[in-house]
Design an enzyme around this catalytic site. Structure first.
Site: not given
Ligand code: GDP
Length: 424
Positions: A40, A12
């Site tokens: 994701h 995440d």
């Molecule tokens: P992953 O499994 O590593 O892709 O992570 P997730 O998708 O579960 O969690 C990342 C969350 O953070 C998602 O809701 C993204 O839209 C959000 N996100 C990613 N990068 C950023 C950022 O730089 N700022 C903010 N506020 N949200 C982000």
């Protein structure tokens, strides 16, 4: 040129967003491990998507998206995701599925549920997607590869071979109904129809793509601390989350992986059980959870609230080292803009001694966080495009974390959208 995108922590970290962004320059994006147990979240011009199985390159029409042999392939989940993406107006993505990928069987999901139920309080906090039973079967040589769907007699014989072993457990350990071989066979014939158009000799395809100089991206799921060897065993996932495994889970030579982008989140979050040294609780955690990610820190697959904590330099340094990081993407930094003071975990105190090296699980359980407290920047940094335009305290925070983890932070993500990114 092959690059990998992987996580430094518990997952995440925002890998999906970074992959979606880097997929713009990629011809091929490959999932090489894991299954539909994590997700994701991607926000782009088409809307907001939670992908569990599809590679994050599906939003570009120049990208071929591959399910590698290392993945736990849940065929109906894959197909529902393709339909979901297409129904929101995304052009039908180009998808290939390795003929050597193994399939999550309906009983893997049941076994996952039954086992968590049996363990009760000491359960792993599994997402019940069948991942642990799937990989157990794979390595016990009881699994089913996609290619087996195309020889019906051999497939039925294989089902008949594995059923007695499963039935002993179902009947005597879990007290549940036994497997119905005809029903399973019919289900697999449905899976065959769904997957047939995509099946491919992926390692050969990739070998040719490498020769042609294509840009290839390996997309990891979860992060270092969930790796079965190097993570917080046994509170880990069942397939390797390390970039090195990308070579195996996709079927390419290890020396072809030239760049390893390790994604680190600017604070910590984790799902599932296990030691989490910099974890915070109560109102402090609730506020960070509410403000975190894009609309709160809740699991992309389960909707469960994530456990929250401050940035952990010890875990992140270790996480980056095991990945073989060439550059760090530091994400979700914008979320911290509300804080007056930001604690950062710079060491673990174990048995009265402070260490900055990540320990084995038994010692990790005893570790207490050692914090340094930095000043916040108290403003919204979304929309900023240049590093030098970030507030001074924000740059100090980045540089402090970079110094402690020991790997260069070259990308800073300051919002959930594709172009919320600062290249340093
Ligand atoms: P992953 O499994 O590593 O892709 O992570 P997730 O998708 O579960 O969690 C990342 C969350 O953070 C998602 O809701 C993204 O839209 C959000 N996100 C990613 N990068 C950023 C950022 O730089 N700022 C903010 N506020 N949200 C982000």
């Amino acid at each position: 040129m092959v690059n990998a995108i992987v996580g430094a922590n518990w997952g995440d970290e925002g890998k999906g967003k970074i992959t979606d962004m880097l997929a713009r320059e990629s011809d091929i994006v490959i999932r090489f491990q894991g299954g539909a147990n994590a997700g994701h979240t991607i926000v782009n011009d088409y809307g907001k998507f939670a992908l569990h199985t599809l590679p994050s390159g599906v939003f570009y029409d120049h990208t071929t998206n591959i399910i590698g042999n290392g993945v736990a392939l849940n065929i109906p989940v894959l197909f529902n995701e393709i339909e979901q993406v297409v129904s929101k107006g995304v052009p039908r993505p180009k998808i290939l599925v390795s003929d050597r990928a193994q399939m999550v069987m309906p009983y893997h999901i049941l076994f996952d549920e039954y086992e968590e139920e049996r363990l009760g309080k000491s359960s792993f906090g599994s997402t019940k997607s069948g991942i642990a039973p799937f990989y157990s079967d794979k390595y016990a040589k009881l699994g089913f590869q996609v290619q087996e769907l195309f020889d019906e007699d051999a497939l039925r014989a294989h089902l008949e071979r594995i059923a007695p072993q499963k039935n002993v457990l179902l009947e005597h350990l879990y007290h549940k109904p036994k497997l119905d071989i005809d029903e399973l066979f019919n289900t697999l014939m449905e899976y065959k129809k769904m997957v047939e158009p995509y099946v491919c000799d992926v390692s050969l395809y990739l070998s040719n793509a490498i020769k042609e100089g294509k840009n290839i991206l390996l997309e990891g799921q979860l992060g270092t601390l969930k790796d079965p060897d190097h993570g917080i065993y046994p509170m880990v996932t069942s397939s390797s989350t390390l970039a090195a495994y990308g070579a195996i889970g996709a079927g390419i030579p290890p020396y072809e992986i030239k760049g390893i982008v390790t994604v680190c989140k600017a604070y910590s979050s984790a799902v599932g059980a296990g030691a989490f040294v910099s974890e915070i609780f109560g109102e402090e955690a609730d506020e960070l959870r509410r403000r975190g990610g894009d609309g709160g820190e809740y699991g992309a697959t389960t909707g469960r609230p994530r456990r929250m904590g401050w940035f952990d330099c010890v875990a992140s340094k270790y996480g980056c080292r095991l990945q073989g990081t060439t550059e760090v993407a530091f994400t979700v930094l914008d979320v911290l803009g509300y804080l007056d003071k930001i604690p950062v975990c710079v060491g673990y105190e174990i048995d009265g001694k402070v260490t900055t090296e990540f320990p084995v699980t038994s010692r990790l359980e005893m570790a207490k966080p050692v914090y340094e407290v930095l000043d916040g920047w108290k403003c919204d940094i979304r929309g900023i495009k240049n590093y030098s335009d970030l507030p001074e305290n924000c740059r100090k925070y980045i540089e402090f974390c970079e110094k402690h983890i020991g790997y260069p932070i070259k990308m800073i993500s300051n919002g959930p959208k594709r172009d919320d990114i600062i290249i340093r």
